[in-house]
Design a protein around this motif. Structure first.
Motif, PDB file in Angstrom:
ATOM      1  N   SER A  84      26.650   4.524 -14.204  1.00 39.30           N
ATOM      2  CA  SER A  84      27.339   5.647 -14.593  1.00 39.30           C
ATOM      3  C   SER A  84      27.355   6.678 -13.423  1.00 39.30           C
ATOM      4  O   SER A  84      27.419   7.914 -13.687  1.00 39.30           O
ATOM      5  N   LEU A  85      27.740   6.265 -12.101  1.00 33.60           N
ATOM      6  CA  LEU A  85      27.921   7.296 -11.140  1.00 33.60           C
ATOM      7  C   LEU A  85      28.906   8.164 -11.206  1.00 33.60           C
ATOM      8  O   LEU A  85      29.891   8.013 -11.948  1.00 33.60           O
ATOM      9  N   LYS A  86      28.740   9.189 -10.868  1.00 30.77           N
ATOM     10  CA  LYS A  86      29.298  10.398 -10.789  1.00 30.77           C
ATOM     11  C   LYS A  86      29.939  10.936  -9.414  1.00 30.77           C
ATOM     12  O   LYS A  86      29.014  10.732  -8.392  1.00 30.77           O
ATOM     13  N   PRO A  87      30.962  11.810  -9.578  1.00 31.51           N
ATOM     14  CA  PRO A  87      31.059  12.245  -8.113  1.00 31.51           C
ATOM     15  C   PRO A  87      30.263  13.096  -7.450  1.00 31.51           C
ATOM     16  O   PRO A  87      29.866  12.983  -6.292  1.00 31.51           O
ATOM     17  N   GLU A  88      29.221  13.751  -8.202  1.00 24.64           N
ATOM     18  CA  GLU A  88      28.196  14.480  -7.692  1.00 24.64           C
ATOM     19  C   GLU A  88      27.109  13.630  -7.174  1.00 24.64           C
ATOM     20  O   GLU A  88      26.178  14.178  -6.630  1.00 24.64           O
ATOM     21  N   ASP A  89      27.280  12.242  -7.418  1.00 26.54           N
ATOM     22  CA  ASP A  89      26.198  11.531  -6.690  1.00 26.54           C
ATOM     23  C   ASP A  89      26.531  11.171  -5.381  1.00 26.54           C
ATOM     24  O   ASP A  89      25.844  10.517  -4.525  1.00 26.54           O
ATOM     25  N   THR A  90      27.772  11.573  -5.005  1.00 28.25           N
ATOM     26  CA  THR A  90      27.979  11.235  -3.440  1.00 28.25           C
ATOM     27  C   THR A  90      27.128  12.008  -2.610  1.00 28.25           C
ATOM     28  O   THR A  90      26.714  13.127  -2.484  1.00 28.25           O
ATOM     29  N   ALA A  91      26.555  11.008  -1.528  1.00 27.11           N
ATOM     30  CA  ALA A  91      25.691  11.591  -0.695  1.00 27.11           C
ATOM     31  C   ALA A  91      25.102  10.414   0.119  1.00 27.11           C
ATOM     32  O   ALA A  91      25.525   9.330  -0.069  1.00 27.11           O
ATOM     33  N   VAL A  92      24.311  10.778   1.248  1.00 27.66           N
ATOM     34  CA  VAL A  92      23.761   9.669   2.079  1.00 27.66           C
ATOM     35  C   VAL A  92      22.424   9.465   1.433  1.00 27.66           C
ATOM     36  O   VAL A  92      21.613  10.481   1.081  1.00 27.66           O
ATOM     37  N   TYR A  93      22.023   8.158   1.085  1.00 28.42           N
ATOM     38  CA  TYR A  93      20.845   7.916   0.354  1.00 28.42           C
ATOM     39  C   TYR A  93      19.796   7.465   1.307  1.00 28.42           C
ATOM     40  O   TYR A  93      20.036   6.645   2.382  1.00 28.42           O
ATOM     41  N   TYR A  94      18.405   8.005   1.305  1.00 23.39           N
ATOM     42  CA  TYR A  94      17.414   7.572   2.351  1.00 23.39           C
ATOM     43  C   TYR A  94      16.218   6.744   1.393  1.00 23.39           C
ATOM     44  O   TYR A  94      16.100   7.498   0.452  1.00 23.39           O
ATOM     45  N   CYS A  95      15.901   6.083   1.974  1.00 20.63           N
ATOM     46  CA  CYS A  95      14.374   5.477   1.397  1.00 20.63           C
ATOM     47  C   CYS A  95      13.552   5.898   2.321  1.00 20.63           C
ATOM     48  O   CYS A  95      13.425   6.223   3.444  1.00 20.63           O
ATOM     49  N   ALA A  96      12.131   6.056   1.981  1.00 25.47           N
ATOM     50  CA  ALA A  96      11.087   6.832   2.625  1.00 25.47           C
ATOM     51  C   ALA A  96       9.758   6.030   1.993  1.00 25.47           C
ATOM     52  O   ALA A  96       9.759   5.757   0.891  1.00 25.47           O
ATOM     53  N   ALA A  97       8.830   6.099   3.030  1.00 26.42           N
ATOM     54  CA  ALA A  97       7.481   5.602   2.400  1.00 26.42           C
ATOM     55  C   ALA A  97       6.309   6.616   2.644  1.00 26.42           C
ATOM     56  O   ALA A  97       6.415   7.450   3.633  1.00 26.42           O
ATOM     57  N   TYR A  98       5.515   6.534   1.655  1.00 23.00           N
ATOM     58  CA  TYR A  98       4.421   7.868   1.526  1.00 23.00           C
ATOM     59  C   TYR A  98       3.027   6.929   1.233  1.00 23.00           C
ATOM     60  O   TYR A  98       2.841   6.276   0.372  1.00 23.00           O
ATOM     61  N   ARG A  99       2.243   7.270   2.068  1.00 23.20           N
ATOM     62  CA  ARG A  99       0.785   6.560   2.107  1.00 23.20           C
ATOM     63  C   ARG A  99      -0.038   7.527   1.257  1.00 23.20           C
ATOM     64  O   ARG A  99      -0.794   8.182   1.868  1.00 23.20           O
ATOM     65  N   ILE A 118       1.094  -1.127  -0.080  1.00 23.47           N
ATOM     66  CA  ILE A 118      -0.131   0.216  -0.044  1.00 23.47           C
ATOM     67  C   ILE A 118       0.740   1.287   0.240  1.00 23.47           C
ATOM     68  O   ILE A 118       0.388   2.519  -0.188  1.00 23.47           O
ATOM     69  N   TRP A 119       2.146   1.144   0.099  1.00 26.31           N
ATOM     70  CA  TRP A 119       2.995   2.043   0.514  1.00 26.31           C
ATOM     71  C   TRP A 119       3.749   2.550  -0.874  1.00 26.31           C
ATOM     72  O   TRP A 119       4.430   1.754  -1.681  1.00 26.31           O
ATOM     73  N   ASN A 120       3.605   3.632  -1.533  1.00 26.83           N
ATOM     74  CA  ASN A 120       4.422   4.297  -2.299  1.00 26.83           C
ATOM     75  C   ASN A 120       5.796   4.663  -1.648  1.00 26.83           C
ATOM     76  O   ASN A 120       5.770   5.041  -0.572  1.00 26.83           O
ATOM     77  N   MET A 121       6.847   4.468  -2.575  1.00 23.24           N
ATOM     78  CA  MET A 121       8.303   4.540  -1.774  1.00 23.24           C
ATOM     79  C   MET A 121       9.216   5.256  -2.824  1.00 23.24           C
ATOM     80  O   MET A 121       8.844   5.691  -3.792  1.00 23.24           O
TER      81      MET A 121
END
Length: 123
Positions: A84-99, A30-33
């Motif tokens: 095709s990752l780039k240096p500017e893709d460097t980050a902390v990546y988070y997943c989240a859920a939206y109802r 039921i969750w959009n992610m």
């Protein structure tokens, strides 16, 4: 809903990584992610989103054609394939859920967040 992101690491520019997000929701379908990222000293930005059945996706312009979001409802997982990752893709990546009914890119609309996984792309 508890979310656990994993799969981050150090990769050279041009390389690939696949991030995973495991959900504890009783009814995951039921969750959009969504996936977001936050680079040092910057705000959290939208990366990609997928609706509950996987038929609708959305991407930030900066990752279109390089990243692919997918989900496995049977196993309560969401993935972000990053090529095709780039240096500017460097980050902390988070997943989240939206109802909600639609795929959305606004972070304030998401109800639950994972702890984040660090992706570092070297040049």
């Amino acid at each position: 809903v508890q979310l656990q992101a994993s799969g981050g690491g150090l990769v050279q520019a041009g390389g690939s990584l696949r991030l995973s997000c495991a959900a504890s929701a009783r009814t995951f379908a039921i969750w959009n992610m969504g996936w977001f990222r936050q680079a040092p000293g910057k705000e959290r930005d939208f990366v990609a989103a997928i609706n509950w059945d996987g038929r609708t996706t959305d991407y930030a312009d900066s990752v279109k054609g390089r990243f692919t979001v997918s989900r496995d409802n049977a196993n309560k997982m969401v993935y972000l394939q990053m090529n095709s990752l780039k240096p500017e893709d460097t980050a902390v990546y988070y997943c989240a859920a939206y109802r909600g009914r639609a795929v959305v890119s606004e972070s304030h609309l998401y109800d639950y967040w994972g702890q984040g996984t660090l992706v570092t792309v070297s040049s």
